[in-house]
Design an enzyme around this catalytic site. Structure first.
Site, short mmCIF file in Angstrom:
data_model
loop_
_atom_site.label_atom_id
_atom_site.label_comp_id
_atom_site.label_asym_id
_atom_site.label_seq_id
_atom_site.Cartn_x
_atom_site.Cartn_y
_atom_site.Cartn_z
N GLN A 1 23.67 44.50 40.64
CA GLN A 1 22.78 45.26 41.54
C GLN A 1 21.83 46.13 40.72
O GLN A 1 22.24 46.82 39.78
CB GLN A 1 23.64 46.13 42.48
N LYS B 1 26.79 43.04 51.23
CA LYS B 1 26.88 41.73 50.57
C LYS B 1 28.33 41.26 50.54
O LYS B 1 28.63 40.10 50.83
CB LYS B 1 26.33 41.82 49.13
N ASP C 1 20.48 35.64 41.79
CA ASP C 1 19.29 36.47 42.03
C ASP C 1 18.01 35.75 41.61
O ASP C 1 16.92 36.16 41.99
CB ASP C 1 19.38 37.76 41.20
#
Ligand code: GUN
Length: 288
Positions: free
Chosen positions: A94, A50, A117
């Site tokens: 994460q 990422k 997200d």
């Protein structure tokens, strides 16, 4: 019949190039922060990818790495400071988090306008109400794969195998918003093969290696494999028995090279969307 391969790698590369081109036109550098708590091997690889992709797209890309024993209070303090940082457009924590941290409390603490997200309850509600704002990256990536492959969604029967908050549930919401007739099937579903055989579009997101067999798939169906499982020999395989299903399906995503690359490309795109919305609001407020 041999299914058409849906090339997620190529479609993701096109999206990443489009993100980079749009980012280059901005008067600011979109800021994306990824927070990693602990040293989970798979998470460490994802986070590095990422970071690299965001930098390659011209973003201000930062990673905050915290020790496994970081307290929930300390992580909340990090998130609050990122919420308050005007240069930051997107915050991604994460998952999974270490067991002593309540994932729910962390997700709720993220400013919904920076929740790239799409996991915050406000963004989940927006999707559930049919008015998606920031949408979880993997299901959004699946929708873009279907669109890029010319798969008709409206009026189709879609079966989503799996009901996770990260993939299954938001996937069903997006397909419904696109006018599919949607079934969510899961470990307690009676006669899973029969349920899957009804699908024009079958999305497998259960995390069980090669679970979907050829006999579970209707002739000509589109099969999207979200699973990423590592075999004892170290190979990556999906939730679909690829060699069996490709002789039945009309179109299929491979693993690797299918859905996986779309997730990061959508994260970058979500960051641009978040940046544009938040910064327009900020400048609107300043000019009011
Ligand atoms: N872990 C596995 N997939 C994801 C994802 O899409 N977002 C976050 N934050 N963590 C994950």
């Amino acid at each position: 019949m041999t299914a058409t391969l849906i090339d997620g790698k190529a479609i993701a590369a096109t999206l990443r190039a489009s993100v980079a081109a749009r980012a280059a036109l901005l008067a600011y550098r979109p800021g994306l922060v990824v927070v990693l708590v602990g040293e989970d091997a798979a998470s460490t690889v994802y986070v590095r990818n990422k970071e690299r992709s965001a930098t390659a797209a011209g973003f201000d890309s930062r990673t905050i790495r915290l020790a496994t024993e970081t307290t929930q209070a300390a992580l909340l303090a990090v998130i609050r400071s990122l919420n308050d940082d005007e240069a930051i457009d997107g915050i991604l924590v994460q998952l999974p988090l270490p067991g002593h941290i309540a994932t729910d409390a962390i997700i709720r603490a993220i400013d919904p306008a920076k929740d790239v997200d799409g996991f915050h309850p406000e963004n989940v509600a927006a999707l559930a109400l049919g008015n998606p704002r920031l949408v979880p990256c993997t299901p959004r990536g699946v929708m873009l794969l279907l669109a890029a492959s010319g798969i008709q969604i409206s009026g189709s029967r879609a079966v989503v195998l799996g009901r996770s908050n990260i993939v299954g549930r938001p996937m069903a919401g997006l397909l419904l918003t696109a006018d599919a007739t949607v079934t969510i099937a899961h470990s307690r579903t009676r006669d899973l093969p029969a349920e899957c055989r009804r699908a024009d579009i079958l999305i497998a997101a259960v995390g069980r290696p090669a679970m979907v067999e050829g006999a579970w798939v209707r002739q000509g169906a589109t099969v999207i494999d979200v699973g990423i499982n590592r075999t004892a020999e170290g190979a990556l395989i999906g939730d679909v028995d690829f060699n069996a299903v490709r002789t039945v399906a009309g179109a299929i995503t491979p693993v690797p090279g299918g859905v996986g690359p779309m997730t990061i490309a959508c994260l970058l795109d979500n960051t641009l969307i978040a940046a544009a919305a938040r910064r327009a609001k900020l400048s609107g407020a300043a000019n009011a």
